[in-house]
Design an enzyme around this catalytic site. Structure first.
Site, PDB file in Angstrom:
ATOM      1  N   PRO A  89       2.105 -23.557 -13.703  1.00 32.01           N
ATOM      2  CA  PRO A  89       1.057 -23.783 -14.702  1.00 32.01           C
ATOM      3  C   PRO A  89       0.488 -25.201 -14.647  1.00 32.01           C
ATOM      4  O   PRO A  89      -0.577 -25.475 -15.174  1.00 32.01           O
ATOM      5  CB  PRO A  89       1.772 -23.532 -16.040  1.00 32.01           C
ATOM      6  CG  PRO A  89       2.981 -22.736 -15.696  1.00 32.01           C
ATOM      7  CD  PRO A  89       3.377 -23.174 -14.309  1.00 32.01           C
ATOM      8  N   GLU A 116      13.708 -22.326 -14.229  1.00 29.71           N
ATOM      9  CA  GLU A 116      12.844 -23.279 -14.940  1.00 29.71           C
ATOM     10  C   GLU A 116      11.904 -23.998 -13.974  1.00 29.71           C
ATOM     11  O   GLU A 116      11.039 -24.762 -14.384  1.00 29.71           O
ATOM     12  CB  GLU A 116      13.707 -24.319 -15.674  1.00 29.71           C
ATOM     13  CG  GLU A 116      14.627 -23.726 -16.721  1.00 29.71           C
ATOM     14  CD  GLU A 116      13.889 -22.858 -17.715  1.00 29.71           C
ATOM     15  OE1 GLU A 116      14.297 -21.687 -17.883  1.00 29.71           O
ATOM     16  OE2 GLU A 116      12.887 -23.314 -18.294  1.00 29.71           O
ATOM     17  N   ARG A 154     -10.191 -10.735   0.291  1.00 31.55           N
ATOM     18  CA  ARG A 154     -11.531 -10.160   0.123  1.00 31.55           C
ATOM     19  C   ARG A 154     -12.602 -10.973   0.845  1.00 31.55           C
ATOM     20  O   ARG A 154     -13.690 -10.495   1.104  1.00 31.55           O
ATOM     21  CB  ARG A 154     -11.882 -10.081  -1.364  1.00 31.55           C
ATOM     22  CG  ARG A 154     -10.951  -9.200  -2.176  1.00 31.55           C
ATOM     23  CD  ARG A 154     -11.403  -9.141  -3.606  1.00 31.55           C
ATOM     24  NE  ARG A 154     -12.770  -8.615  -3.707  1.00 31.55           N
ATOM     25  CZ  ARG A 154     -13.092  -7.338  -3.564  1.00 31.55           C
ATOM     26  NH1 ARG A 154     -12.149  -6.454  -3.302  1.00 31.55           N
ATOM     27  NH2 ARG A 154     -14.343  -6.932  -3.666  1.00 31.55           N
ATOM     28  N   ASP A 169     -20.109  -9.909  -5.067  1.00 36.22           N
ATOM     29  CA  ASP A 169     -19.108  -9.796  -6.139  1.00 36.22           C
ATOM     30  C   ASP A 169     -19.504 -10.712  -7.287  1.00 36.22           C
ATOM     31  O   ASP A 169     -20.106 -11.741  -7.068  1.00 36.22           O
ATOM     32  CB  ASP A 169     -17.732 -10.261  -5.621  1.00 36.22           C
ATOM     33  CG  ASP A 169     -16.899  -9.093  -5.142  1.00 36.22           C
ATOM     34  OD1 ASP A 169     -17.355  -7.954  -5.302  1.00 36.22           O
ATOM     35  OD2 ASP A 169     -15.805  -9.326  -4.602  1.00 36.22           O
TER      36      ASP A 169
HETATM   37  N1  LIG Z   1       0.042 -19.819 -14.193  1.00 37.59           N
HETATM   38  C1  LIG Z   1       0.637 -19.783 -12.997  1.00 37.59           C
HETATM   39  O1  LIG Z   1      -0.009 -19.798 -11.931  1.00 37.59           O
HETATM   40  C2  LIG Z   1       2.157 -19.758 -12.956  1.00 37.59           C
HETATM   41  C3  LIG Z   1       2.850 -19.959 -11.760  1.00 37.59           C
HETATM   42  C4  LIG Z   1       4.247 -19.930 -11.751  1.00 37.59           C
HETATM   43  C5  LIG Z   1       4.896 -19.702 -12.965  1.00 37.59           C
HETATM   44  N2  LIG Z   1       6.253 -19.669 -13.078  1.00 37.59           N
HETATM   45  C6  LIG Z   1       7.149 -20.133 -12.053  1.00 37.59           C
HETATM   46  C7  LIG Z   1       7.000 -21.616 -11.817  1.00 37.59           C
HETATM   47  C8  LIG Z   1       8.323 -22.241 -12.165  1.00 37.59           C
HETATM   48  C9  LIG Z   1       9.309 -21.155 -12.437  1.00 37.59           C
HETATM   49  C10 LIG Z   1       8.564 -19.870 -12.495  1.00 37.59           C
HETATM   50  N3  LIG Z   1       4.205 -19.481 -14.108  1.00 37.59           N
HETATM   51  C11 LIG Z   1       2.865 -19.515 -14.112  1.00 37.59           C
END
Ligand SMILES: NC(=O)c1ccc(NC2CCCC2)nc1
Length: 246
Positions: A89, A116, A154, A169
């Site tokens: 994230p 984590e 794609r 698209d």
């Molecule tokens: N929003 C995303 O692209 C995303 C990517 C990996 C994740 N979780 C993973 C990253 C660390 C442990 C699980 N969560 C969300």
């Protein structure tokens, strides 16, 4: 293009091979997809890939060594110029611009974290870029990697039977998609717009462009502001709004 994925659950990637455009692209070798499992690169009796976090706190953290060894093995197969990304994230938000950016790398290695997350020293030393598919936390990076792989496929030449559909698209030309219809012409009193049955391709293209403009205006007006609409587009949008009696 050769994409590698470092993942504790390589079988998740099989979903891309189940059918459709991604399966066909892989079968036809338009894209190569390889996986490496950090658990195969552990040096401990129980093949552990995680451990408790320094500083305390909940959950576990993925250790450096199995991931670093897996990444190095993948790079030795993919090539030294491989671009290594980590899904999280905290990464750069993936969008249509991101598709075009990542398509520039003939060899891409995607590290999917679990627990984590991964030890920060990997991010500092082994990862080139972090990418995110949205502001939410997933249980692993695999689904984020698969979303990105699907979006990239794609745009590979010949991946789509009629190449033009990638360029038309939605979001390619900055607009939302126009409505789509197929048989039957009418059901439960719902009819297909007559223009689409007219065979007049110029008028049909105009109608679709108008619908895309109108839908974008209604749902994401901020998207429209980013685009400098041509005089013709302004005219179409005005027509749409007038027809809607807004
Ligand atoms: N929003 C995303 O692209 C995303 C990517 C990996 C994740 N979780 C993973 C990253 C660390 C442990 C699980 N969560 C969300």
């Amino acid at each position: 293009m050769h994409i590698g994925v470092i993942t504790l659950f390589p079988q998740m990637l099989d979903a891309l091979r189940c059918g459709g455009i991604t399966a066909r692209a892989l079968e036809r070798g338009l894209l190569q997809l390889s996986t490496w499992n950090p658990r195969d690169f552990t040096h401990n009796k129980h093949r552990r890939v995680d451990d408790r976090p320094y500083g305390g706190g909940p959950g576990m953290v993925m250790q450096v060594q199995p991931l670093r060894t897996a990444i190095q093995m993948a790079i030795s197969v993919l090539g030294q110029d491989t671009h290594v990304i980590y899904l999280s994230p905290q990464g750069r938000r993936f969008d249509q611009n991101g598709v075009q950016t990542l398509l520039n790398y003939p060899r891409l290695l995607m590290v999917a974290g679990r627990y984590e997350g991964i030890d920060e020293r990997l991010i500092e030393q082994d990862i080139d870029e972090e990418w995110s598919i949205g502001d939410y936390v997933l249980s692993g990076g695999e689904l984020a990697a698969m979303v990105i792989i699907d979006a990239l496929i794609r745009w590979l030449p010949q991946a789509l039977g009629h190449q033009e559909s990638a360029t038309t698209d939605s979001f390619y030309n900055g607009l939302l998609d126009h409505p789509h219809y197929t048989r039957p012409e009418e059901l439960a009193g719902q009819k297909v717009p007559a223009i689409l049955l007219s065979g007049n391709h110029a008028q049909i293209a105009r109608w679709r462009h108008k619908q895309a403009l109108g839908k974008t205006w209604r749902r994401c007006p901020q998207l429209l502001e980013q685009l400098e609409l041509t005089a013709e587009q302004q005219q179409l949008l005005t027509e749409f709004i007038t027809e809607q009696g807004e």
